[in-house]
Design a protein around this motif. Structure first.
Motif, mmCIF file in Angstrom:
data_model
loop_
_atom_site.group_PDB
_atom_site.id
_atom_site.type_symbol
_atom_site.label_atom_id
_atom_site.label_comp_id
_atom_site.label_asym_id
_atom_site.label_seq_id
_atom_site.Cartn_x
_atom_site.Cartn_y
_atom_site.Cartn_z
ATOM 1 N N ASN A 102 9.800 -7.353 32.542
ATOM 2 C CA ASN A 102 9.104 -6.256 31.868
ATOM 3 C C ASN A 102 9.253 -6.355 30.359
ATOM 4 O O ASN A 102 10.306 -6.715 29.843
ATOM 5 C CB ASN A 102 9.640 -4.912 32.346
ATOM 6 N N THR A 103 8.190 -6.006 29.665
ATOM 7 C CA THR A 103 8.224 -5.915 28.212
ATOM 8 C C THR A 103 8.719 -4.524 27.825
ATOM 9 O O THR A 103 9.071 -3.707 28.685
ATOM 10 C CB THR A 103 6.835 -6.177 27.629
ATOM 11 N N SER A 104 8.728 -4.230 26.523
ATOM 12 C CA SER A 104 9.223 -2.923 26.066
ATOM 13 C C SER A 104 8.366 -1.770 26.578
ATOM 14 O O SER A 104 8.825 -0.629 26.639
ATOM 15 C CB SER A 104 9.262 -2.895 24.532
ATOM 16 N N SER A 105 7.148 -2.039 26.974
ATOM 17 C CA SER A 105 6.264 -0.987 27.484
ATOM 18 C C SER A 105 6.439 -0.756 28.980
ATOM 19 O O SER A 105 5.826 0.151 29.539
ATOM 20 C CB SER A 105 4.805 -1.354 27.204
ATOM 21 N N GLY A 106 7.247 -1.582 29.639
ATOM 22 C CA GLY A 106 7.424 -1.466 31.077
ATOM 23 C C GLY A 106 6.462 -2.310 31.880
ATOM 24 O O GLY A 106 6.544 -2.345 33.108
ATOM 25 N N HIS A 107 5.525 -2.988 31.216
ATOM 26 C CA HIS A 107 4.559 -3.854 31.886
ATOM 27 C C HIS A 107 4.934 -5.317 31.659
ATOM 28 O O HIS A 107 5.295 -5.709 30.547
ATOM 29 C CB HIS A 107 3.145 -3.608 31.364
ATOM 30 N N SER A 108 4.846 -6.109 32.694
ATOM 31 C CA SER A 108 5.090 -7.547 32.567
ATOM 32 C C SER A 108 3.766 -8.273 32.372
ATOM 33 O O SER A 108 2.686 -7.714 32.593
ATOM 34 C CB SER A 108 5.795 -8.075 33.814
ATOM 35 N N LEU A 109 3.852 -9.546 31.975
ATOM 36 C CA LEU A 109 2.642 -10.344 31.811
ATOM 37 C C LEU A 109 1.931 -10.510 33.153
ATOM 38 O O LEU A 109 0.703 -10.446 33.226
ATOM 39 C CB LEU A 109 2.993 -11.711 31.225
ATOM 40 N N ASN A 110 2.713 -10.704 34.211
ATOM 41 C CA ASN A 110 2.106 -10.832 35.537
ATOM 42 C C ASN A 110 1.328 -9.588 35.924
ATOM 43 O O ASN A 110 0.253 -9.670 36.512
ATOM 44 C CB ASN A 110 3.183 -11.109 36.593
ATOM 45 N N ALA A 111 1.881 -8.418 35.608
ATOM 46 C CA ALA A 111 1.226 -7.166 35.983
ATOM 47 C C ALA A 111 -0.079 -6.963 35.227
ATOM 48 O O ALA A 111 -0.956 -6.236 35.702
ATOM 49 C CB ALA A 111 2.168 -5.997 35.733
ATOM 50 N N LEU A 112 -0.208 -7.581 34.059
ATOM 51 C CA LEU A 112 -1.412 -7.416 33.247
ATOM 52 C C LEU A 112 -2.423 -8.530 33.478
ATOM 53 O O LEU A 112 -3.435 -8.600 32.794
ATOM 54 C CB LEU A 112 -1.031 -7.368 31.764
ATOM 55 N N MET A 113 -2.141 -9.403 34.439
ATOM 56 C CA MET A 113 -3.066 -10.468 34.814
ATOM 57 C C MET A 113 -3.723 -10.139 36.144
ATOM 58 O O MET A 113 -3.105 -9.543 37.020
ATOM 59 C CB MET A 113 -2.328 -11.808 34.944
ATOM 60 N N GLU A 114 -4.967 -10.531 36.296
ATOM 61 C CA GLU A 114 -5.639 -10.393 37.579
ATOM 62 C C GLU A 114 -5.043 -11.395 38.570
ATOM 63 O O GLU A 114 -4.756 -12.537 38.214
ATOM 64 C CB GLU A 114 -7.146 -10.634 37.443
ATOM 65 N N GLY A 115 -4.862 -10.932 39.807
ATOM 66 C CA GLY A 115 -4.236 -11.796 40.806
ATOM 67 C C GLY A 115 -5.144 -12.891 41.324
ATOM 68 O O GLY A 115 -4.680 -13.950 41.709
ATOM 69 N N GLY A 116 -6.450 -12.639 41.332
ATOM 70 C CA GLY A 116 -7.371 -13.642 41.845
ATOM 71 C C GLY A 116 -7.419 -13.639 43.363
ATOM 72 O O GLY A 116 -6.660 -12.936 44.038
ATOM 73 N N PRO A 117 -8.303 -14.433 43.940
ATOM 74 C CA PRO A 117 -8.433 -14.474 45.403
ATOM 75 C C PRO A 117 -7.262 -15.191 46.046
ATOM 76 O O PRO A 117 -6.577 -15.992 45.408
ATOM 77 C CB PRO A 117 -9.742 -15.246 45.610
ATOM 78 N N ASN A 118 -7.033 -14.899 47.305
ATOM 79 C CA ASN A 118 -6.004 -15.584 48.078
ATOM 80 C C ASN A 118 -6.567 -16.917 48.558
ATOM 81 O O ASN A 118 -7.410 -16.956 49.453
ATOM 82 C CB ASN A 118 -5.572 -14.724 49.265
ATOM 83 N N ILE A 119 -6.114 -18.003 47.944
ATOM 84 C CA ILE A 119 -6.653 -19.326 48.282
ATOM 85 C C ILE A 119 -5.801 -20.037 49.322
ATOM 86 O O ILE A 119 -6.112 -21.161 49.707
ATOM 87 C CB ILE A 119 -6.761 -20.209 47.019
ATOM 88 N N GLN A 120 -4.732 -19.383 49.785
ATOM 89 C CA GLN A 120 -3.896 -20.001 50.815
ATOM 90 C C GLN A 120 -4.594 -19.894 52.163
ATOM 91 O O GLN A 120 -4.914 -18.806 52.625
ATOM 92 C CB GLN A 120 -2.531 -19.318 50.878
ATOM 93 N N GLN A 121 -4.811 -21.007 52.800
ATOM 94 C CA GLN A 121 -5.514 -21.031 54.067
ATOM 95 C C GLN A 121 -4.583 -20.644 55.213
ATOM 96 O O GLN A 121 -3.366 -20.800 55.131
ATOM 97 C CB GLN A 121 -6.105 -22.421 54.322
ATOM 98 N N ASP A 122 -5.195 -20.116 56.276
ATOM 99 C CA ASP A 122 -4.441 -19.736 57.456
ATOM 100 C C ASP A 122 -3.814 -20.974 58.091
ATOM 101 O O ASP A 122 -4.484 -21.984 58.312
ATOM 102 C CB ASP A 122 -5.367 -19.042 58.452
ATOM 103 N N LEU A 123 -2.509 -20.897 58.389
ATOM 104 C CA LEU A 123 -1.792 -22.053 58.927
ATOM 105 C C LEU A 123 -2.368 -22.488 60.272
ATOM 106 O O LEU A 123 -2.490 -23.689 60.548
ATOM 107 C CB LEU A 123 -0.306 -21.720 59.076
#
Length: 304
Positions: free
Chosen positions: A219-240
């Motif tokens: 977390n940064t001083s604002s309580g938000h991390s860089l990861n939290a401020l990034m879009e996660g994108g689609p789940n590209i992991q295929q079903d096993l």
């Protein structure tokens, strides 16, 4: 679920050995719900010595304290049909279905569009991408330098106590520089993000004993991390299961491990201020050139 016993009503047969006995269930041929179930322990207490046998195809009569009961094989040819709820069966198969495609989420569509519009291939053949930051992220990204420097000082103390770890850590940083996976930061742009990093030692690993991990979930001083401020994108992991089923359609299957796979994709220079990190000289910042967007999921799992 218990059904009626027997499954259907049938006509009695006049077996001679059953004519003069009192059956526990005189209407054994009538299909009705089961009144009571007795376990084997109760059956052992109520069974008596009397046994009556008839022809080979007739049932055997066993005497019990509740009356005579019938057992044995009877040669009949029946068709038993059990009706199930079709909706329940449909839901079962839907849950077990192998899904090759998943429904697209809004952030996944945003990332797909962003990469299609901004990704370019450089003259050296490597790809360069833009980090998919959320709209107005600048308003929520706080300061990171004090936290990063504090953790870097703790890292220096750890390296001072472990000579082998210090040697491996420095070798990793120098390799990063030699491969041009990071460079000295010569420009200043705000708001920027300085990522704390640490070493994860895996003595049992046959390849890399030390992995340096950059923590974008801090977390940064604002309580938000860089990861939290990034879009996660689609789940590209295929079903096993889908992967295993697809492998069975080929005679030969190959697997490969691409060395430093994620670092082969560069982040465009306009976004590199979001991936600074404290270097070997205290308070000197280095700008990484790795594809942080692709590493986001891995780092969030590790630090959540």
């Amino acid at each position: 679920m218990m059904t009626n016993l027997p499954n259907y009503t049938f006509d009695k047969q006049q077996w001679p050995h059953l004519r003069n006995i009192n059956l526990a269930d005189p209407d054994y041929n009538v299909s009705r719900p089961i009144d009571i179930l007795l376990n084997a322990g109760i059956y052992a207490d109520i069974i008596m010595a009397g046994i009556l046998r008839g022809s080979p195809e007739a049932p055997i009569a066993q005497q019990t304290k509740l009356g005579w009961v019938l057992m044995g094989n009877v040669k009949t040819f029946n068709c038993h049909v059990i009706l199930n709820n079709i909706d329940d069966i449909s839901r079962f198969w839907e849950m077990e279905e192998i899904m090759e495609t998943r429904p697209e989420s809004p952030d996944g569509h945003y990332c797909e569009t962003l990469y299609n519009n901004t990704t370019r291939r450089r003259d050296d053949g490597r790809y360069e991408v833009k980090i998919p930051m959320k709209p107005n992220y600048e308003q929520h990204l706080g300061t990171t330098k004090p936290q990063a420097i504090a953790q870097f000082k703790q890292l220096e103390k750890r390296l001072a106590k472990d000579e082998q770890l210090a040697k491996s850590y420095k070798a990793f940083i120098h390799e990063y520089q030699q491969l041009d996976h990071m460079k000295k930061c010569t420009t200043s742009r705000e708001p920027s993000c300085i990522l704390p990093h640490q070493g994860v030692v895996r003595p049992d690993s046959t390849t890399t004993k030390l992995r340096v991990v950059f923590n974008a979930s801090a977390n940064t001083s604002s309580g938000h991390s860089l990861n939290a401020l990034m879009e996660g994108g689609p789940n590209i992991q295929q079903d096993l299961q889908a992967i295993i089923m697809r492998w069975r359609t080929y005679q030969f299957v190959y697997t490969a491990d691409i060395e430093k796979f994620y670092r082969q994709i560069l982040v465009r220079e306009e976004d590199q201020h979001l991936q600074k990190s404290c270097g070997e000289i205290r308070q000197q910042t280095l700008s990484q050139s790795t594809n942080f967007a692709l590493l986001r999921t891995v780092r969030r799992l590790r630090y959540s």
